[in-house]
Design a protein around this motif. Structure first.
Motif, PDB file in Angstrom:
ATOM      1  N   SER A  10       6.360  -5.912  -0.184  1.00  0.00           N
ATOM      2  CA  SER A  10       5.837  -4.587  -0.383  1.00  0.00           C
ATOM      3  C   SER A  10       6.298  -3.799   0.746  1.00  0.00           C
ATOM      4  O   SER A  10       6.538  -2.489   0.589  1.00  0.00           O
ATOM      5  CB  SER A  10       4.217  -4.833  -0.235  1.00  0.00           C
ATOM      6  OG  SER A  10       3.588  -3.547  -0.162  1.00  0.00           O
ATOM      7  N   ILE A  17      -4.451  -5.924   2.086  1.00  0.00           N
ATOM      8  CA  ILE A  17      -4.405  -7.296   1.451  1.00  0.00           C
ATOM      9  C   ILE A  17      -5.510  -7.757   2.209  1.00  0.00           C
ATOM     10  O   ILE A  17      -6.164  -7.712   3.188  1.00  0.00           O
ATOM     11  CB  ILE A  17      -3.356  -8.221   2.104  1.00  0.00           C
ATOM     12  CG1 ILE A  17      -3.302  -9.475   1.553  1.00  0.00           C
ATOM     13  CG2 ILE A  17      -3.173  -7.927   3.634  1.00  0.00           C
ATOM     14  CD1 ILE A  17      -2.648  -9.559   0.270  1.00  0.00           C
ATOM     15  N   TRP A  40       3.910 -11.627  -0.518  1.00  0.00           N
ATOM     16  CA  TRP A  40       3.836 -10.462  -1.237  1.00  0.00           C
ATOM     17  C   TRP A  40       3.883  -8.942  -0.160  1.00  0.00           C
ATOM     18  O   TRP A  40       4.481  -8.017  -0.461  1.00  0.00           O
ATOM     19  CB  TRP A  40       2.273 -10.293  -1.808  1.00  0.00           C
ATOM     20  CG  TRP A  40       2.333  -9.081  -2.732  1.00  0.00           C
ATOM     21  CD1 TRP A  40       2.764  -8.749  -3.732  1.00  0.00           C
ATOM     22  CD2 TRP A  40       1.131  -8.011  -1.804  1.00  0.00           C
ATOM     23  NE1 TRP A  40       2.087  -7.535  -4.034  1.00  0.00           N
ATOM     24  CE2 TRP A  40       1.484  -7.171  -2.862  1.00  0.00           C
ATOM     25  CE3 TRP A  40       0.855  -7.806  -0.897  1.00  0.00           C
ATOM     26  CZ2 TRP A  40       0.531  -5.839  -2.829  1.00  0.00           C
ATOM     27  CZ3 TRP A  40       0.069  -6.626  -0.525  1.00  0.00           C
ATOM     28  CH2 TRP A  40       0.032  -5.831  -1.405  1.00  0.00           C
ATOM     29  N   VAL A  41       3.435  -9.444   1.042  1.00  0.00           N
ATOM     30  CA  VAL A  41       3.229  -8.134   2.056  1.00  0.00           C
ATOM     31  C   VAL A  41       4.657  -7.799   2.395  1.00  0.00           C
ATOM     32  O   VAL A  41       4.970  -6.811   2.574  1.00  0.00           O
ATOM     33  CB  VAL A  41       2.405  -8.655   3.049  1.00  0.00           C
ATOM     34  CG1 VAL A  41       2.516  -7.848   4.275  1.00  0.00           C
ATOM     35  CG2 VAL A  41       0.884  -8.857   3.014  1.00  0.00           C
ATOM     36  N   LYS A  72      -5.169  -7.491  -3.670  1.00  0.00           N
ATOM     37  CA  LYS A  72      -3.933  -6.746  -3.099  1.00  0.00           C
ATOM     38  C   LYS A  72      -4.165  -5.171  -3.226  1.00  0.00           C
ATOM     39  O   LYS A  72      -4.723  -4.732  -4.227  1.00  0.00           O
ATOM     40  CB  LYS A  72      -2.652  -7.156  -3.620  1.00  0.00           C
ATOM     41  CG  LYS A  72      -2.419  -8.813  -3.320  1.00  0.00           C
ATOM     42  CD  LYS A  72      -1.353  -9.164  -4.310  1.00  0.00           C
ATOM     43  CE  LYS A  72      -1.085 -10.724  -3.895  1.00  0.00           C
ATOM     44  NZ  LYS A  72       0.020 -11.105  -4.874  1.00  0.00           N
ATOM     45  N   PRO A  99       0.491 -14.691  -0.464  1.00  0.00           N
ATOM     46  CA  PRO A  99       0.056 -13.233  -0.021  1.00  0.00           C
ATOM     47  C   PRO A  99       0.942 -12.726   1.150  1.00  0.00           C
ATOM     48  O   PRO A  99       1.362 -11.882   1.158  1.00  0.00           O
ATOM     49  CB  PRO A  99      -1.299 -13.480   0.390  1.00  0.00           C
ATOM     50  CG  PRO A  99      -1.883 -14.608  -0.344  1.00  0.00           C
ATOM     51  CD  PRO A  99      -0.753 -15.635  -0.389  1.00  0.00           C
ATOM     52  N   ARG A 159      -2.933   1.174   0.904  1.00  0.00           N
ATOM     53  CA  ARG A 159      -2.533  -0.353   0.652  1.00  0.00           C
ATOM     54  C   ARG A 159      -3.162  -1.237   1.610  1.00  0.00           C
ATOM     55  O   ARG A 159      -3.504  -0.984   2.848  1.00  0.00           O
ATOM     56  CB  ARG A 159      -1.161  -0.429   0.894  1.00  0.00           C
ATOM     57  CG  ARG A 159      -0.076   0.824   0.026  1.00  0.00           C
ATOM     58  CD  ARG A 159       1.496   0.858   0.226  1.00  0.00           C
ATOM     59  NE  ARG A 159       2.111   1.580  -0.479  1.00  0.00           N
ATOM     60  CZ  ARG A 159       2.204   3.009  -0.059  1.00  0.00           C
ATOM     61  NH1 ARG A 159       1.928   3.467   1.050  1.00  0.00           N
ATOM     62  NH2 ARG A 159       3.070   3.841  -0.978  1.00  0.00           N
TER      63      ARG A 159
END
Length: 442
Positions: A224, A371, A220-221, A380, A217, A369
């Motif tokens: 993003s 998480i 992924w952040v 997410k 994760p 947005r």
């Protein structure tokens, strides 16, 4: 009556005093709370205050409004002398220091921003730990957009629209994501400016950001943020920020009028250096699992500590010797338990140990947005953002604050953010002084 002195009105201090008011019988004990600020800062809202999504005053919970039976002392504690049961107070404004006695001590002074000796940081950077800092960041960014829109493309415009955030933890990533969201939304109101004019840089010394979540994760952040136009510099340090000339250890050189410093917490100097209470090598008060100061072999009578300034054993961790992480979840729950334990000891009962397993972590990455992670569960994007807002509406103390925050968020869904800068409020007398200045032609 015995006097219970609470040092610090942050999460742990506020909840300790709040719960003591509910648990103590009339005349059983006097509760005194010392803090230079008249409010408790709800820090999870600060990134949204900086982005204009939350009204600044709604991130500040008034101590006087909600602690009706607590004596509030607006001062800073500069020394704790537990051997003589007294603290030294600094009221500021040139007043002489004062001593205040007590019978039971509760240390909840919190942590301070950890500032490293990087050239230019002390003169030009700004933190993100207090409401005033979040407001200043927002106003400075909005003022920079006003000025940049009146300039032709070039180095000066680029400098005004370049933002550097140092620190890839929760505060840094949330602040970076919210400011990036604000900046991209502002482009609609400033036609001369484009996404290519923006320069948003997140600087982190380790190999990943948001270490509170697992590596997947966290990656992924990072992706993003970069898809939205941000630049994430991993394994990189800020080496200089003198006069707005930002130099990074990876060779990057930037010109920026806004450097935000969120590179972790440091030990509170009062706790680390100006007390006779036992502290560890990190400057945290040594406490037992029941939040009493000391160890099983060497307890300190009538002294308690909790929150970011205390080394609280984490009994829910699989490995022994682990301490609870310094976050709001633990500070709130420790404050509540500390109050119960103080009352228990006053009434001749045994205190309870602190045991709490994390409920998970949730972070905002900008409007719409987010998480969320709890164990193997990861959410997410927009659902996580809704979870972030829902959780913090429930978590912010008092119904009065919950209603005020909701009253800000709901109109923003229809009308968007308020994009007016009030940076001049930091110098309120300038216009008045200028009005009285003699004219040059006289």
């Amino acid at each position: 009556m015995p006097r219970v002195l609470v040092v610090g009105g942050g999460y742990a201090g506020f909840y300790t005093a709040w719960r003591l008011e509910k648990l103590l019988r009339p005349g059983e004990a006097e509760v005194v709370l010392v803090d230079p600020r008249p409010y408790m800062t709800y820090q999870p809202f600060l990134p949204e205050v900086a982005a204009g999504s939350v009204e600044a005053r709604h991130a500040a919970v008034s101590l006087r409004r909600h602690l009706r039976r607590t004596r509030l002392v607006p001062a800073a504690v500069t020394r704790i002398d537990h051997a003589h049961r007294q603290v030294e107070l600094d009221h500021g404004a040139g007043e002489e220091p004062e001593t205040l006695g007590y019978d039971v001590l509760v240390v909840t002074a919190g942590a301070v921003t950890r500032r490293l000796p990087v050239p230019g940081v002390g003169e030009h950077a700004i933190g993100l730990k207090h409401v005033e800092e979040a407001v200043a960041i927002r106003d400075r960014l909005l003022t920079s957009f006003d000025r940049a829109a009146a300039l032709p493309p070039g180095p000066e415009r680029q400098r005004l629209l370049t933002v550097v955030v140092v620190g890839g933890g929760f505060s840094g990533v949330e602040g970076f994501g919210e400011l990036l969201s604000l900046a991209t939304a502002l482009l609609r109101a400033y036609p001369p400016l484009t996404l290519a004019d923006l320069g948003f840089h997140l600087v982190e010394g380790t190999g990943r950001i948001l270490p509170e979540v697992s590596p997947g994760p966290g990656e992924w952040v990072r992706r993003s943020l970069e898809r939205r136009g941000g630049h994430v510099h991993l394994e990189t340090f800020l080496t200089s920020a003198e006069d707005g000339h930002v130099v990074l250890s990876d060779g990057t050189r930037l010109e920026s009028d806004l450097v935000v410093w969120t590179a972790g917490n440091g030990a509170n100097p009062v706790v680390a250096r100006h007390t006779d209470l036992p502290v560890n090598e990190r400057g945290l008060v040594v406490v037992r699992p029941d939040l009493r100061v000391g160890t099983d072999a060497d307890p300190v009578p009538d002294a308690w500590a909790a929150g970011d300034d205390a080394a609280v054993p984490d009994l829910s961790a699989p490995e022994g010797g682990t301490l609870t992480v310094p976050n709001a979840q633990h500070a709130v729950r420790q404050g509540r338990l500390l109050a119960r334990n103080v009352v228990a000891v006053l009434r001749g009962r045994q205190p309870e140990p602190y045991v709490h397993r994390s409920l998970g972590v949730v972070a905002t990455l900008g409007l719409g947005r987010g998480i969320f992670q709890s164990g193997p569960l990861v959410v997410k994007g927009f659902p996580a953002w809704l979870m972030h807002r829902g959780y913090h509406v429930l978590a912010v103390p008092t119904w009065e604050r919950k209603v005020r925050v909701l009253a800000t968020w709901l109109p923003a869904l229809v009308f968007g953010r308020d994009i007016v800068s009030l940076q001049s409020v930091q110098h309120p007398r300038d216009a008045f002084v200028a009005a009285g200045a003699p004219r040059a032609d006289r």
